[in-house]
Design a protein around this motif. Structure first.
Motif, short mmCIF file in Angstrom:
data_model
loop_
_atom_site.label_atom_id
_atom_site.label_comp_id
_atom_site.label_asym_id
_atom_site.label_seq_id
_atom_site.Cartn_x
_atom_site.Cartn_y
_atom_site.Cartn_z
N GLY A 60 0.78 -1.23 0.00
CA GLY A 60 0.00 0.00 0.00
C GLY A 60 0.81 1.27 0.00
N SER A 61 1.99 1.25 -0.63
CA SER A 61 2.86 2.43 -0.62
C SER A 61 2.45 3.49 -1.64
N LEU A 62 1.65 3.11 -2.63
CA LEU A 62 1.24 4.07 -3.65
C LEU A 62 0.22 5.05 -3.07
N VAL A 63 0.47 6.34 -3.25
CA VAL A 63 -0.43 7.39 -2.74
C VAL A 63 -1.35 7.84 -3.87
N VAL A 64 -2.65 7.83 -3.60
CA VAL A 64 -3.66 8.24 -4.58
C VAL A 64 -4.38 9.47 -4.03
N HIS A 65 -4.35 10.56 -4.79
CA HIS A 65 -4.99 11.80 -4.37
C HIS A 65 -6.43 11.82 -4.89
N LEU A 66 -7.37 12.00 -3.98
CA LEU A 66 -8.80 11.99 -4.32
C LEU A 66 -9.39 13.38 -4.18
N ARG A 67 -10.26 13.73 -5.11
CA ARG A 67 -11.02 14.97 -4.96
C ARG A 67 -12.34 14.83 -5.70
N GLN A 68 -13.38 15.43 -5.14
CA GLN A 68 -14.69 15.41 -5.79
C GLN A 68 -14.86 16.71 -6.54
N THR A 69 -14.99 16.62 -7.85
CA THR A 69 -15.07 17.80 -8.70
C THR A 69 -16.50 18.16 -9.09
N ASP A 70 -17.43 17.24 -8.79
CA ASP A 70 -18.83 17.47 -9.12
C ASP A 70 -19.66 16.54 -8.24
N LEU A 71 -20.95 16.77 -8.16
CA LEU A 71 -21.79 15.88 -7.36
C LEU A 71 -21.72 14.44 -7.83
#
Length: 241
Positions: A60-71
């Motif tokens: 689990g070393s890979l970092v994934v950046h999450l963001r909600q751009t719309d509903l």
């Protein structure tokens, strides 16, 4: 005797000029690599969960950046190294229930990766949050979006070296003010300066290169900038935009 003395004196001068040209070429390479890296960061490859599963590993070393751009839209991005920037754009068919789209996407991906014995570390943030306002129209400020720390600071070091070189004066084909404007406003002025000063790298062995007017510096700088922009459109097309 004078000819021998002149020949001996010319040897160190040629070696010094050759070393300077090599340093200029290395700095150009750093700028090109930085530009490519920043472009990859701003325009990540559009992929799917299958690609994420391929890049993930059991620890689990890979970092994934999450963001909600719309509903109904969530974006997840990560990097596997130089020019390895990737992004998933996930669209929900219906509005996700609480606690929201990022949580629903994270749960779905975690389940899919777990079936393969892999995992990733999710971080809810926007890597491009600093992109906007007037800074979006000043190309030289895109230095901030070179992801690799070593490359980012190498680009900054080369840029400072160019500005110091301009400040020192000496034999220059164009006025210092023209170079400052080209470098600090467009960014690509650094590339043009390294190629052009004190003589063109494309015409090695020739001395007395013709001076450059402010209009010529601007034209060359904007031409290189246009080439970078066109490369960006090409990258976007190749990466599925």
């Amino acid at each position: 005797m004078n000819e021998v003395t002149t020949s001996r004196a010319g040897g160190p001068a040629r070696r010094t000029a050759g070393a300077a040209a090599l340093l200029r070429l290395l700095a150009l390479l750093v700028f090109v690599a930085g530009t490519a890296s920043g472009m990859s960061y701003l325009i990540p490859a559009r992929v799917g969960v299958t690609e994420l599963a391929r890049d993930a590993d059991p620890d689990g070393s890979l970092v994934v950046h999450l963001r909600q751009t719309d509903l109904l839209e969530v974006r997840a991005r990560w990097s596997t190294g130089f020019l390895g920037d990737k992004e998933i754009v996930h669209h929900f068919d219906v509005l996700p229930s609480a606690p929201g789209g990022t949580a629903a996407f994270e749960k779905s991906v975690t389940r899919a990766l777990g079936a393969e014995g892999k995992s990733v570390r999710f971080v809810e943030d926007d890597p491009l949050r600093d992109l906007g306002g007037l800074s979006a129209f000043v190309p030289v400020l895109y230095w901030r979006f070179i992801p690799g720390t070593w490359l980012r600071w190498s680009v900054l070091l080369c840029a400072l070296a160019v500005l110091v070189s301009v400040a020192r004066g000496g034999h220059r084909r164009a006025a210092a003010g023209h170079w400052y404007a080209a470098c600090l406003l467009a960014g690509t002025g650094f590339l043009v300066h390294l190629w052009s000063e004190p003589s063109s790298l494309g015409r090695r062995g020739q001395t007395g290169s013709a001076p450059l007017s402010g209009r010529q510096v601007a034209a060359r700088t904007l031409t290189v900038l246009a080439a970078v922009v066109l490369s960006g459109f090409g990258t976007a097309a190749l990466r599925g935009y």
